[in-house]
Design a protein around this motif. Sequence first.
Motif, mmCIF file in Angstrom:
data_model
loop_
_atom_site.group_PDB
_atom_site.id
_atom_site.type_symbol
_atom_site.label_atom_id
_atom_site.label_comp_id
_atom_site.label_asym_id
_atom_site.label_seq_id
_atom_site.Cartn_x
_atom_site.Cartn_y
_atom_site.Cartn_z
ATOM 1 N N ARG A 130 23.035 -36.519 -81.345
ATOM 2 C CA ARG A 130 24.077 -36.724 -82.324
ATOM 3 C C ARG A 130 24.644 -35.499 -82.839
ATOM 4 N NH1 ARG A 130 21.118 -41.247 -82.928
ATOM 5 N NH2 ARG A 130 19.432 -40.411 -84.434
ATOM 6 N N ASN A 131 23.864 -34.553 -82.704
ATOM 7 C CA ASN A 131 24.126 -33.140 -83.441
ATOM 8 C C ASN A 131 24.101 -32.171 -82.218
ATOM 9 O OD1 ASN A 131 24.048 -33.653 -86.446
ATOM 10 N ND2 ASN A 131 22.264 -34.540 -85.652
ATOM 11 N N SER A 132 24.574 -32.389 -81.072
ATOM 12 C CA SER A 132 24.421 -31.753 -79.929
ATOM 13 C C SER A 132 25.078 -30.194 -80.121
ATOM 14 C CB SER A 132 24.863 -32.352 -78.597
ATOM 15 O OG SER A 132 26.319 -32.740 -78.730
ATOM 16 N N GLU A 133 26.456 -30.210 -80.601
ATOM 17 C CA GLU A 133 27.357 -28.995 -80.614
ATOM 18 C C GLU A 133 26.412 -28.103 -81.562
ATOM 19 O OE1 GLU A 133 29.931 -28.038 -79.222
ATOM 20 O OE2 GLU A 133 29.708 -29.698 -78.111
ATOM 21 N N SER A 134 25.583 -28.502 -82.550
ATOM 22 C CA SER A 134 25.207 -27.559 -83.456
ATOM 23 C C SER A 134 23.892 -26.844 -82.967
ATOM 24 C CB SER A 134 24.550 -28.234 -84.857
ATOM 25 O OG SER A 134 23.774 -27.686 -85.616
ATOM 26 N N PHE A 135 23.230 -27.776 -82.038
ATOM 27 C CA PHE A 135 21.883 -27.395 -81.480
ATOM 28 C C PHE A 135 22.476 -26.336 -80.101
ATOM 29 C CE2 PHE A 135 19.953 -31.154 -83.151
ATOM 30 C CZ PHE A 135 18.809 -30.555 -83.489
ATOM 31 N N LEU A 136 23.585 -26.621 -79.528
ATOM 32 C CA LEU A 136 24.209 -25.688 -78.461
ATOM 33 C C LEU A 136 24.469 -24.434 -79.153
ATOM 34 C CD1 LEU A 136 26.027 -28.001 -76.130
ATOM 35 C CD2 LEU A 136 24.074 -26.820 -75.588
ATOM 36 N N ILE A 137 25.306 -24.242 -80.289
ATOM 37 C CA ILE A 137 25.373 -23.302 -81.052
ATOM 38 C C ILE A 137 24.358 -22.502 -81.337
ATOM 39 C CG2 ILE A 137 26.411 -22.233 -83.131
ATOM 40 C CD1 ILE A 137 28.494 -24.357 -82.860
ATOM 41 N N ASP A 138 23.146 -23.115 -81.978
ATOM 42 C CA ASP A 138 21.953 -22.482 -82.235
ATOM 43 C C ASP A 138 21.205 -21.750 -80.974
ATOM 44 O OD1 ASP A 138 22.178 -23.186 -84.753
ATOM 45 O OD2 ASP A 138 20.795 -24.874 -84.671
ATOM 46 N N ALA A 139 21.340 -22.389 -79.735
ATOM 47 C CA ALA A 139 20.841 -21.841 -78.548
ATOM 48 C C ALA A 139 21.806 -20.740 -78.146
ATOM 49 C CB ALA A 139 20.941 -22.992 -77.437
ATOM 50 N N ARG A 140 23.102 -20.616 -78.498
ATOM 51 C CA ARG A 140 23.672 -19.322 -77.812
ATOM 52 C C ARG A 140 23.427 -18.419 -78.825
ATOM 53 N NH1 ARG A 140 27.841 -23.366 -76.954
ATOM 54 N NH2 ARG A 140 28.782 -23.070 -79.001
ATOM 55 N N ASP A 141 23.101 -18.635 -80.147
ATOM 56 C CA ASP A 141 22.688 -17.534 -81.113
ATOM 57 C C ASP A 141 21.315 -16.924 -80.670
ATOM 58 O OD1 ASP A 141 25.021 -18.018 -82.797
ATOM 59 O OD2 ASP A 141 23.904 -19.333 -84.210
ATOM 60 N N ALA A 142 20.378 -17.775 -80.114
ATOM 61 C CA ALA A 142 19.255 -17.528 -79.784
ATOM 62 C C ALA A 142 19.253 -16.451 -78.614
ATOM 63 C CB ALA A 142 18.361 -18.541 -79.349
ATOM 64 N N LYS A 143 20.191 -16.838 -77.797
ATOM 65 C CA LYS A 143 20.490 -15.968 -76.587
ATOM 66 C C LYS A 143 21.014 -14.548 -76.958
ATOM 67 C CE LYS A 143 21.184 -18.878 -72.602
ATOM 68 N NZ LYS A 143 22.138 -19.122 -71.440
ATOM 69 N N ASN A 144 22.031 -14.481 -78.015
ATOM 70 C CA ASN A 144 22.614 -13.249 -78.652
ATOM 71 C C ASN A 144 21.221 -12.311 -79.279
ATOM 72 O OD1 ASN A 144 25.180 -13.661 -77.692
ATOM 73 N ND2 ASN A 144 25.481 -14.647 -79.778
ATOM 74 N N HIS A 145 20.399 -13.317 -79.850
ATOM 75 C CA HIS A 145 19.074 -12.334 -80.385
ATOM 76 C C HIS A 145 18.446 -11.792 -79.253
ATOM 77 C CE1 HIS A 145 19.959 -13.487 -84.408
ATOM 78 N NE2 HIS A 145 19.636 -14.731 -84.327
ATOM 79 N N ILE A 146 18.132 -12.546 -78.144
ATOM 80 C CA ILE A 146 17.382 -12.052 -77.052
ATOM 81 C C ILE A 146 18.129 -10.858 -76.499
ATOM 82 C CG2 ILE A 146 16.584 -12.487 -74.667
ATOM 83 C CD1 ILE A 146 15.982 -15.505 -75.789
ATOM 84 N N LEU A 147 19.453 -10.854 -76.266
ATOM 85 C CA LEU A 147 20.107 -9.769 -75.730
ATOM 86 C C LEU A 147 20.179 -8.358 -76.829
ATOM 87 C CD1 LEU A 147 22.294 -8.681 -73.865
ATOM 88 C CD2 LEU A 147 24.148 -9.554 -75.186
ATOM 89 N N THR A 148 20.176 -8.833 -78.039
ATOM 90 C CA THR A 148 20.034 -7.758 -78.950
ATOM 91 C C THR A 148 18.575 -7.103 -78.598
ATOM 92 O OG1 THR A 148 21.364 -8.933 -80.802
ATOM 93 C CG2 THR A 148 19.934 -7.314 -81.402
#
Length: 297
Positions: A130-148
């Motif tokens: 039901r909140n998939s978009e929010s979780f996908l955004i969080d996952a993309r943020d996590a990927k950006n943290h890993i890239l950093t």
Amino acid sequence: MVNTEYPRDWRSRRREVFEQDGYTCQNCERKGGEKGDAELLAYHLVPLDAGGSHDTANLLTVCRQCKRRLTEAADASAEGAAEDSMVDPIESLQDLQRAIAYVDKIESLVSKYANQVLGDGDVDEGEIVRNSESFLIDARDAKNHILTAKLMFANLHLEADTQAKRDAIAHLSEEVLGLLRYELEIVGYFQDYINVLTTVKCPKCGYDADQDSKLCGECSRELPVFWECLQCRTDVDELDEDYCSACGNELPELPPEQQRELESVQEATAATLTEWQSQLETVLTVVETEVVPAHKN
């Protein structure tokens, strides 16, 4: 003299990195290969002229536009313009401790994603859908943290006055980059997990429908809704519920094809989690047995 020649198996190494990263730019998430039109390249996190290697642990999938941006940022850092760089370089032991602490925070987040995929998470599947978009955004943020974090260790310019210190720092950087690659894989599996849960397939024609669709857009058949009771429209929270908690109506089961996809994602996550935990032990060992002793002497 720095060896910048590419190995004979460069194409296979590059393809291996693309496959590991799901043919997706790890900076902007544009897709290439058969699923997109982005021109993908293998980016050396530690540049060749700075002693970086062609090992897959030192490679990252990026699109051409992002590679240009990353290269410009690295050049700016090398020229002393740290304020224009994506991350500050590691130039002291304090910077190194800060970078390791940053990786520690990412580890906690990645562990939650792995547990969620494997069925041990704190969030019910229904809430994720039901909140998939929010979780996908969080996952993309996590990927950006890993890239950093990757860029932090790519910008490692810690001065060392002995060979032991230089070897220890180089070994640590190599192992941390390997650790972060596993973390990127786990976050990617979490995204795959969400995509499987939010997919609605028509049981008659196999058409992929939107999550909130009630009728198949191809054959107009009523679609099974796995996260909502068709009788009373009560939300369903857990995938293994057989009957509606509100009205007792029997709930539809996840189709065999989707169940197999879900199990495949879970198996891949479990395998990567084991490798990641082993790599984490390696990183800790390098810190305790190489980096700390080298800087005490």
